[in-house]
Scaffold this motif. Structure first.
Motif, short mmCIF file in Angstrom:
data_model
loop_
_atom_site.label_atom_id
_atom_site.label_comp_id
_atom_site.label_asym_id
_atom_site.label_seq_id
_atom_site.Cartn_x
_atom_site.Cartn_y
_atom_site.Cartn_z
N SER A 40 -11.04 10.57 40.21
CA SER A 40 -9.81 11.37 40.21
C SER A 40 -8.59 10.56 39.79
CB SER A 40 -9.59 11.99 41.59
OG SER A 40 -9.52 10.97 42.58
N GLY A 41 -8.69 9.23 39.87
CA GLY A 41 -7.59 8.38 39.41
C GLY A 41 -7.74 7.96 37.97
N ASN A 42 -8.74 8.57 37.27
CA ASN A 42 -9.05 8.27 35.87
C ASN A 42 -9.60 6.87 35.64
OD1 ASN A 42 -8.19 10.85 35.31
ND2 ASN A 42 -6.30 10.25 34.29
N ASN A 43 -10.05 6.24 36.72
CA ASN A 43 -10.74 4.95 36.59
C ASN A 43 -12.13 5.18 36.01
OD1 ASN A 43 -8.64 3.38 37.89
ND2 ASN A 43 -9.30 4.32 39.81
N ILE A 44 -12.61 4.24 35.25
CA ILE A 44 -13.88 4.37 34.52
C ILE A 44 -14.95 3.51 35.20
CG2 ILE A 44 -15.03 4.17 32.29
CD1 ILE A 44 -12.18 4.22 31.04
N TYR A 45 -16.12 4.12 35.39
CA TYR A 45 -17.24 3.42 36.01
C TYR A 45 -18.48 3.51 35.13
CZ TYR A 45 -14.54 3.24 40.34
OH TYR A 45 -13.58 2.98 41.28
N LYS A 46 -19.27 2.42 35.16
CA LYS A 46 -20.54 2.38 34.44
C LYS A 46 -21.65 2.13 35.46
CE LYS A 46 -23.04 -0.19 30.85
NZ LYS A 46 -22.97 -1.35 29.91
N VAL A 83 -25.13 5.64 31.63
CA VAL A 83 -24.51 6.58 32.56
C VAL A 83 -23.12 6.06 32.91
CG1 VAL A 83 -24.70 7.77 34.77
CG2 VAL A 83 -26.77 7.17 33.50
N TRP A 84 -22.12 6.90 32.67
CA TRP A 84 -20.73 6.53 32.91
C TRP A 84 -20.04 7.68 33.65
CZ3 TRP A 84 -18.28 2.14 30.26
CH2 TRP A 84 -19.18 1.41 29.46
N GLY A 85 -18.88 7.38 34.21
CA GLY A 85 -18.12 8.43 34.87
C GLY A 85 -16.68 8.01 35.11
N VAL A 86 -15.87 8.99 35.47
CA VAL A 86 -14.47 8.71 35.81
C VAL A 86 -14.16 9.38 37.14
CG1 VAL A 86 -13.72 8.45 33.42
CG2 VAL A 86 -13.64 10.70 34.48
#
Length: 487
Positions: free
Chosen positions: A311-317, A306-309
């Motif tokens: 509003s600042g286009n930062n990437i999270y896992k 599961v990943w996401g971005v």
């Protein structure tokens, strides 16, 4: 199974059959909207469809309506009533027909066929003294939806009203639409249905935000003469000349309206995640949405996790029940490949992570740049699909878990604003008109498939995702549908 309704799109006067069920009771008028159905009978008794039965409400009305503006009605003396605090509340004005289907506006016509509307501020007010806006022209029936309003006059001519908003319900101008109807109704998704003087029922095809007047009328084969029609959430309610009630499925997608409101959804690896307009994150668990801490604009789930971005286009896992910030910058991300991750950044540049990177717990990751430019990119077991800023569609060959960059592009015929690849290799997309398409003929030996098939969803879509026989669709208003599909 998802059947495709043949509409003979090149031929005006196309026909389509419906699957209808007889509903107990007898009504002279019925209205569906906001997930509810109300009706009145020849004695002006009022009924609400609840738990598969009609529940009698107090009062007497000759016409009732339900929609985003609430529940309203008029009696035989043309007095107007609003359902408020579990009672009918008499408000100022005189109308013979009223409609609550617009964006929290109310509209209708009076005994002289003059047309009036109430702006959102008035419909939300608890005052009984309301300020109506007169609309130029003369109509005997008038109904509104998210893309504008439709009406018919005493000669059964059909008209569309441009420029209608929640704060300017009067709109800007009329356009006559070909055809002849005695009444017309607009659904909450913008769909339009009507009945002609012979009792035939018609659906307006091709309606979208960009083309609110649609393209032509489709004659629906119902097997009886109708006098009234209304539509909401995939269900068409029809009344016969004798007042018999029919509820018909307008598509064969076996779709279910789900609770909540989302702007993006992703299904994969047996799970479903989504985000709403407030960037809140949700996980579909045991038939309900569970809020997850954090803020994201796009989320994805698949073999890579599961990943996401944001509003600042930062990437999270999602790792150890927490969002872990990792290196890189993407506006859209996809975890649907063979344990690889892919996506596009703010400049439409394309990047991916090989399997060793997605499985790592490191926060500094080694992204691989893929040639080309795309605004949306999604991967599956047979390769990756994407669309560019011109809505052109491309397929990427030879993508593997250890060489996520692939080898070459092939442009695919068609035009889509977004495309999603399922874990089984199936491909679905949405075009600029909100129509949903499925790519036919995909297999390991032919990963680009053969052709596109338009799915008859019955509403205008903004987003699509597929996993394990279930197609998740979002409307342009963020309504959520889950459809059973056998690919």
């Amino acid at each position: 199974m998802l059947h495709i309704l043949a509409l003979f799109l090149l031929c005006a006067g196309a026909t389509a059959g419906l699957q209808c069920t007889v509903i107990p009771g007898n009504l002279k008028q019925v209205d569906a909207g906001a997930g509810k159905v109300y009706g009145v009978n020849d004695n002006d008794n009022i009924y609400h469809w609840e738990n598969n039965e009609w529940k009698h409400l107090p009062g007497k009305l000759s016409h009732v309506t339900v929609g985003p503006a609430g529940v309203w009605g008029v009696n035989s003396g043309n007095s107007i009533y609003k359902w408020q605090n579990n009672n009918w509340f008499n408000v100022s004005g005189l109308l013979k027909q009223v409609d609550a289907g617009g964006n929290k506006i109310v509209s209708g016509v009076n005994g002289e066929d003059s047309i009036y509307c109430l702006n959102k501020q008035q419909t939300l007010s608890e005052s009984s003294d309301l300020i109506y806006t007169n609309i130029e022209g003369s109509l005997k029936y008038y109904s509104c939806g998210p893309f504008g309003c439709w009406g018919v006059n005493s000669a059964n001519n059909i008209y569309y009203r441009f420029g209608v908003t929640s704060t300017a319900c009067q709109g800007s101008r009329w356009q006559q639409i070909e055809g002849s109807l005695v009444m017309v109704e607009v659904g909450a998704d913008g769909s339009v249905y009507g009945v002609n003087s012979a009792g035939d029922v018609y659906e307006r095809d091709g309606i979208s935000a960009k083309n609110p007047i649609g393209t032509y009328w489709i004659d629906l084969v119902i097997g009886f003469s109708a006098r009234h029609v209304t539509y909401d959430a995939g269900e068409l309610w029809l009344l016969t000349l004798k007042g018999d009630i029919y509820r018909c499925e307008t598509n064969d997608n076996q779709c279910t309206v789900m609770p909540g409101n989302l702007k993006q959804v992703d299904a994969g690896a047996g799970e479903v995640y989504g985000v709403n307009d407030g960037e809140s994150i949700y996980h579909w668990v045991i038939n309900e949405w569970r809020l997850i801490p954090g803020k994201l604009i796009h989320v994805t789930v698949g073999p890579a996790g599961v990943w996401g971005v944001n509003s600042g286009n930062n990437i999270y896992k999602w790792q150890d029940n927490n969002w872990v910030l990792v290196s890189g910058s993407l506006k859209q991300v996809d975890a649907g490949g063979n344990k690889l991750l892919s996506g596009a950044n703010g400049e439409d540049l394309i990047y991916c992570l090989n399997k060793d990177q997605t499985r790592s717990k490191a926060v500094e990751l080694n992204y691989i740049r893929i040639e080309g430019s795309l605004k949306y990119y999604s991967c599956g077991p047979f390769g990756c699909w994407g669309v560019n800023k011109d809505n052109k569609i491309y397929y990427r060959y030879d993508v593997t878990s250890t060489a996520c960059q692939g080898s070459r592009w092939q442009q695919i015929p068609g035009s889509l604003v977004m495309v999603e690849t399922g874990a089984d290799g199936s491909v679905f997309g949405v075009n600029s008109e909100g129509s949903v398409y499925k790519r036919d003929g995909i297999c390991a030996n032919n990963p680009i498939g053969t052709s596109w098939t338009q799915l008859n969803t019955g509403f205008t879509a903004s987003h699509v995702s597929y996993d394990a026989g279930e197609l998740w669709l979002l409307t342009q208003r963020g309504d959520i549908y889950k459809c059973e599909v056998n690919v």
